[in-house]
Write a protein that holds these residues in place. Structure first.
Motif, PDB file in Angstrom:
ATOM      1  N   UNK A 150      46.522  43.019  44.553  1.00 56.89           N
ATOM      2  CA  UNK A 150      47.476  41.918  44.384  1.00 56.89           C
ATOM      3  C   UNK A 150      48.739  42.479  43.735  1.00 56.89           C
ATOM      4  N   UNK A 155      50.627  38.888  36.154  1.00 57.04           N
ATOM      5  CA  UNK A 155      49.584  38.032  35.604  1.00 57.04           C
ATOM      6  C   UNK A 155      49.058  38.612  34.300  1.00 57.04           C
ATOM      7  N   UNK A 184      41.948  39.528  30.574  1.00 59.18           N
ATOM      8  CA  UNK A 184      42.299  39.473  31.990  1.00 59.18           C
ATOM      9  C   UNK A 184      42.414  40.889  32.553  1.00 59.18           C
ATOM     10  N   UNK A 190      39.054  42.185  33.197  1.00 59.17           N
ATOM     11  CA  UNK A 190      38.396  41.621  34.376  1.00 59.17           C
ATOM     12  C   UNK A 190      38.989  42.171  35.665  1.00 59.17           C
ATOM     13  N   UNK A 191      40.300  42.413  35.648  1.00 59.12           N
ATOM     14  CA  UNK A 191      40.964  42.869  36.877  1.00 59.12           C
ATOM     15  C   UNK A 191      40.673  44.335  37.162  1.00 59.12           C
ATOM     16  N   UNK A 245      38.340  45.783  39.947  1.00 54.73           N
ATOM     17  CA  UNK A 245      38.233  44.864  41.081  1.00 54.73           C
ATOM     18  C   UNK A 245      39.584  44.757  41.785  1.00 54.73           C
ATOM     19  N   UNK A 246      40.504  44.019  41.185  1.00 57.39           N
ATOM     20  CA  UNK A 246      41.823  43.851  41.800  1.00 57.39           C
ATOM     21  C   UNK A 246      42.673  45.101  41.583  1.00 57.39           C
ATOM     22  N   UNK A 252      30.086  36.818  25.462  1.00 55.40           N
ATOM     23  CA  UNK A 252      31.294  37.430  26.003  1.00 55.40           C
ATOM     24  C   UNK A 252      30.977  38.319  27.209  1.00 55.40           C
ATOM     25  N   UNK A 272      32.617  37.952  30.815  1.00 52.51           N
ATOM     26  CA  UNK A 272      33.383  39.035  31.446  1.00 52.51           C
ATOM     27  C   UNK A 272      32.768  39.436  32.781  1.00 52.51           C
ATOM     28  N   UNK A 315      33.830  36.912  35.208  1.00 52.79           N
ATOM     29  CA  UNK A 315      35.252  37.033  35.551  1.00 52.79           C
ATOM     30  C   UNK A 315      35.485  38.191  36.518  1.00 52.79           C
ATOM     31  N   UNK A 316      34.768  39.265  36.293  1.00 52.70           N
ATOM     32  CA  UNK A 316      34.924  40.410  37.211  1.00 52.70           C
ATOM     33  C   UNK A 316      34.479  40.011  38.612  1.00 52.70           C
ATOM     34  N   UNK A 320      37.140  38.005  40.058  1.00 53.92           N
ATOM     35  CA  UNK A 320      38.248  38.890  40.429  1.00 53.92           C
ATOM     36  C   UNK A 320      37.979  39.537  41.782  1.00 53.92           C
ATOM     37  N   UNK A 321      36.732  39.945  41.992  1.00 48.80           N
ATOM     38  CA  UNK A 321      36.393  40.587  43.268  1.00 48.80           C
ATOM     39  C   UNK A 321      36.541  39.613  44.426  1.00 48.80           C
ATOM     40  N   UNK A 341      38.792  37.196  44.472  1.00 46.54           N
ATOM     41  CA  UNK A 341      40.204  36.801  44.591  1.00 46.54           C
ATOM     42  C   UNK A 341      41.083  38.055  44.568  1.00 46.54           C
ATOM     43  N   UNK A 343      45.537  37.280  41.421  1.00 45.09           N
ATOM     44  CA  UNK A 343      45.275  37.522  40.008  1.00 45.09           C
ATOM     45  C   UNK A 343      45.710  36.320  39.173  1.00 45.09           C
ATOM     46  N   UNK A 371      42.903  33.838  38.817  1.00 46.53           N
ATOM     47  CA  UNK A 371      41.913  34.327  37.861  1.00 46.53           C
ATOM     48  C   UNK A 371      42.438  34.099  36.440  1.00 46.53           C
ATOM     49  N   UNK A 372      43.723  34.397  36.264  1.00 45.32           N
ATOM     50  CA  UNK A 372      44.314  34.236  34.940  1.00 45.32           C
ATOM     51  C   UNK A 372      44.208  32.773  34.499  1.00 45.32           C
ATOM     52  N   UNK A 407      40.732  32.090  33.443  1.00 44.71           N
ATOM     53  CA  UNK A 407      40.374  32.758  32.193  1.00 44.71           C
ATOM     54  C   UNK A 407      41.048  32.134  30.975  1.00 44.71           C
ATOM     55  N   UNK A 413      37.488  33.334  25.476  1.00 46.45           N
ATOM     56  CA  UNK A 413      37.210  34.768  25.426  1.00 46.45           C
ATOM     57  C   UNK A 413      37.669  35.425  24.148  1.00 46.45           C
ATOM     58  N   UNK A 414      38.747  34.935  23.591  1.00 47.29           N
ATOM     59  CA  UNK A 414      39.295  35.632  22.429  1.00 47.29           C
ATOM     60  C   UNK A 414      38.943  34.945  21.121  1.00 47.29           C
TER      61      UNK A 414
END
Lengths: 542, 204
Positions: free
Chosen positions: A75, A81, A89, A92-93, A96-97, B169, B173, B176-177, B180-181, B183, B187, B190-191, B194, B199-200
């Motif tokens: 992407x 992002x 984030x 996670x990316x 993968x991305x 967590x 995560x 989320x991964x 991500x795969x 999408x 991004x 995904x953001x 998230x 998460x934080x």
């Protein structure tokens, strides 16, 4: 998650488990290299340019080296992002991305275990798993250490694994060790020379410009690496042009070499033209003088008083000013410490030839003359030309009578671009040797820091090239000229470490490999362990 | 059933009143007794669904609810004064089918057939939730579906499931991964998901 595991044949799974998986083939071509998507987080940062990898297809295993690494993203807006999305984030990316891709040049392929690797002409399938090469892979490609192979170093990040060089193939071509000053050329050259010596694949003739191969030299760290004489004793003869320097350094020498003015020929002066400042006309006049006086032409010429030159010029049909200039230039030769009026006995060349014929390796030490380019060029040319003639005679005789060919001779020269630059390469004997290859069983080991200065034609004849760090783009281009896949290798050379790392490729190696040179230390001395290893001056001469 | 004997059993709260393979509508047995958005709900013994909407309205669509609080001090007084409200109103949940169980195996894709009407609905125990939610392959159904609030439902489901795991967590995560795969070219989406996750926050 989809992985390429399905592609992996079952029989190889257990073996593959022992290797470190780095990723899977996702695209690419034979000509510009394969794209391997790196998977595990450690692989992304540990895989380096020059890393040796294998790719397992269904029927073949492919060997390649990493030539480039890049960060890709599926992407294009991912970066934006992440800028607003924070660390989670990004976490996670990544993988993968956003992911890393290694460009791998496929070099060799084997269809079954134990079969000799062939140049790769096909590709592994999509999603073929890529692994870091195992010690077994390295051995399958480069062979193990035996009477023909010497251990020269280890691949990147594989300290325990040995890359071996086939010396028999190595000495069949002229070879080059290139790299900028301080990159480890001398150590590599020592290892090669010691290997050739120990295995007896050829006899060495070394023009030791900086007096570091015969007796112990000095390294930048202050460590004094042993010379060949110390390792191999009587099998090595050291000829010195500067006995005072050799004595001061405590070096054991065998012969004080002196060159007679009567041994210098007009061709030798021709090669020196640039360094001495002799004009073309001057060089031609040398031939006229030689015709007139024979071997003693220089002595005769220099014996003439300046006011006799006009008369001489008239007699031989040359210009008096030309002769005057030539005389001044030739006096430089006369003043060299090792030059005598006449050659003693049969001359130093014959003596060297006798040693070589006796399978004794010869190192010619220059001492303080090493800094004098004129001296180095003169001696190296003069000796090599005669020895080459002698070898040619013997090789032709052996051919005619069906007798034994002489032992191959490897001549090591430093600052090779001085002999092989496009201006003089056609005139010096070194150009001839490089071009005619092994026809007469004489090859060169060229050690140089400015390969761009070497004639293209000569460079293209260099069989095996060992390249340490080079800064200059023109030098990099020069050492890669004529090598397959040179575009990819350029990136590898650009990223070599400053010391002890080199890219080796060419005739004696099945595929290019980045090698960390083995240490030249006590272990090495013990390994080459010839009788007489680790000798001191007293051991040798009492 | 993967829940340990000590774990609280799944709680029955309603039953199916409309059913298709992809979506169910359920009615709660008690007014306002619906699981929260994103909760994992089991229909009968075999079907797993996620709450994607909750609504409360008059039981009879012809009779509009009227305001009754004039002159009363609090909202609870309204219900105390008018006990019939418990019978005139009802709470419905809409559910997205995200998986099913066949024998002992859990599948995170659609079942072969919808449940019968009146199948009981249960809010899953934390043991069941942990067993179903990881790996988060069920997100594929929501990510590719047409539900307008799909991203909120995914985020709510992850948020609710997280405490069921020993390392919340890590669960978030890995989910989320996986998203991500799915999408690769988005991004930003995904953001957005998230940003809805804790998460934080400390302790997560």
């Amino acid at each position: 998650m989809t992985t390429a595991n399905g592609v992996e044949p079952e029989s190889l799974e257990s073996e593959s488990a022992a290797r470190e998986r780095v990723g899977a083939v996702v695209g690419g071509s034979l000509s510009r290299g394969l794209d391997v998507r790196l998977e595990a987080a450690p692989a992304v940062e540990n895989v380096k340019v020059g890393t040796f990898v294998t790719m397992q297809g269904r029927f073949n295993r492919f060997f390649g080296i990493v030539t480039d690494l890049r960060l890709d993203s599926s992407d294009p807006r991912a970066g934006l992002a992440v800028a607003f999305g924070g660390a989670a984030l990004a976490e996670a990316l990544s993988g993968a991305t956003a992911y890393s891709t290694a460009s791998v040049s496929p070099m060799l392929t084997t269809s079954a275990e134990g079969e000799a690797p062939q140049p790769a002409r096909s590709l592994p399938p999509h999603f073929a798993p890529a692994h870091r090469a195992s010690p077994g892979d390295v051995a399958a490609v480069f062979g193990g250490e035996d009477e023909r192979h010497i251990w020269i170093g280890s691949p990147l990040d594989m300290e325990e694994t040995r890359v071996c060089l086939n010396l028999e193939e190595f000495v069949k071509r002229s070879n080059g060790v290139f790299g900028k000053s301080g990159s480890g050329k001398s150590f590599l050259t020592r290892i090669l020379l010691a290997g050739i010596l120990q295995r007896g694949t050829a006899v060495n003739l070394v023009f030791d410009m900086h007096s570091e191969y015969g007796w112990q030299g000095t390294s930048e760290s202050g460590y004094a690496p042993k010379g060949l004489k110390q390792l191999f004793g009587a099998r090595v003869s050291v000829f010195t042009l500067d006995p005072d320097s050799s004595r001061r350094r405590g070096a054991a020498t065998d012969v004080d070499a002196r060159i007679g003015l009567d041994e210098i020929e007009p061709e030798d002066v021709g090669v020196l033209a640039a360094t001495l400042g002799v004009t073309d006309l001057g060089a031609q006049a040398c031939h006229t003088l030689k015709e007139r006086w024979g071997d003693g032409w220089i002595a005769e010429f220099l014996a003439r008083a300046p006011d006799e030159l006009a008369e001489l010029a008239e007699k031989i049909g040359e210009n008096a000013a030309t002769l005057g200039a030539l005389r001044r230039r030739l006096r430089v030769l006369q003043r060299l410490g090792f030059v005598a009026e006449r050659a003693e006995g049969g001359g130093v060349v014959r003596e060297i030839m006798e040693h070589l014929a006796d399978n004794r390796h010869v190192v010619i030490e220059f001492g303080r003359h090493g800094d004098n380019l004129t001296a180095y060029l003169l001696v190296a040319n003069l000796i090599t030309r005669r020895i080459h003639e002698e070898y040619r005679r013997r090789a032709e005789r052996a051919l005619a009578t069906g007798g034994a060919q002489p032992t191959p001779l490897v001549i090591t020269i430093e600052e090779a671009h001085r002999f092989l630059d496009p201006g003089v390469a056609s005139r010096t004997i070194f150009g001839t040797i490089a071009r005619e290859m092994r026809k007469y069983r004489v090859t060169l080991l060229v050690v140089d820091q400015r390969p761009a200065g070497i004639d293209d034609e000569v460079l293209s004849q260099i069989g095996t090239r060992i390249v340490c760090q080079l800064d200059n783009d023109r030098d990099v281009e020069a050492v890669l000229s004529g090598a397959p896949g040179s575009r990819e290798l350029r990136g590898v050379i650009a990223r070599l470490e400053a010391q002890r790392q080199s890219l080796m490729f060419g005739h004696a190696l099945p595929m290019p490999v980045v090698v960390r040179t083995r240490a030249y230390d006590e272990d090495f001395y013990a390994a080459v362990g010839a009788a007489g290893a680790n000798l001191s001056r007293e051991d040798l001469f009492g | 059933m993967s829940s340990a004997p000590s774990a609280p059993a799944a709680a029955k709260f309603g039953e199916v009143i409309e059913a298709s393979v992809e979506r169910l509508t359920g009615q709660c047995h008690a007014l306002y007794d619906a699981p929260p958005l994103g909760a994992l709900v089991r229909a009968g013994d075999a079907l797993f669904t996620l709450v994607d909407g909750v609504s409360t309205a008059a039981l009879d669509p012809g009779r509009r609810v009227i305001a009754r609080g004039a002159g009363l001090d609090s909202e609870s007084d309204v219900y105390a004064e008018h006990p019939q409200l418990e019978r005139l109103l009802r709470t419905d949940v809409t559910l997205t089918v995200v998986g099913h169980r066949d024998g002992g195996r859990i599948f995170r894709h659609l079942p072969p057939s919808p449940p019968r009407i009146h199948t009981f609905l249960y809010a899953c125990s934390s043991g069941e939730t942990a067993a179903f939610m990881e790996p988060a392959d069920w997100t594929a159904i929501l990510l590719s579906g047409a539900l307008p609030a799909a991203d909120d439902v995914i985020a709510a489901a992850l948020r609710q499931a997280a405490p069921c795991f020993p390392d919340p967590r890590a669960f978030l995560m890995s989910a989320c991964r996986l998203i991500a795969a799915q999408l690769p070219a988005d991004a930003a989406r995904l953001a957005a998901i998230m940003r809805r996750l804790p998460l934080d926050e400390p302790g997560v």
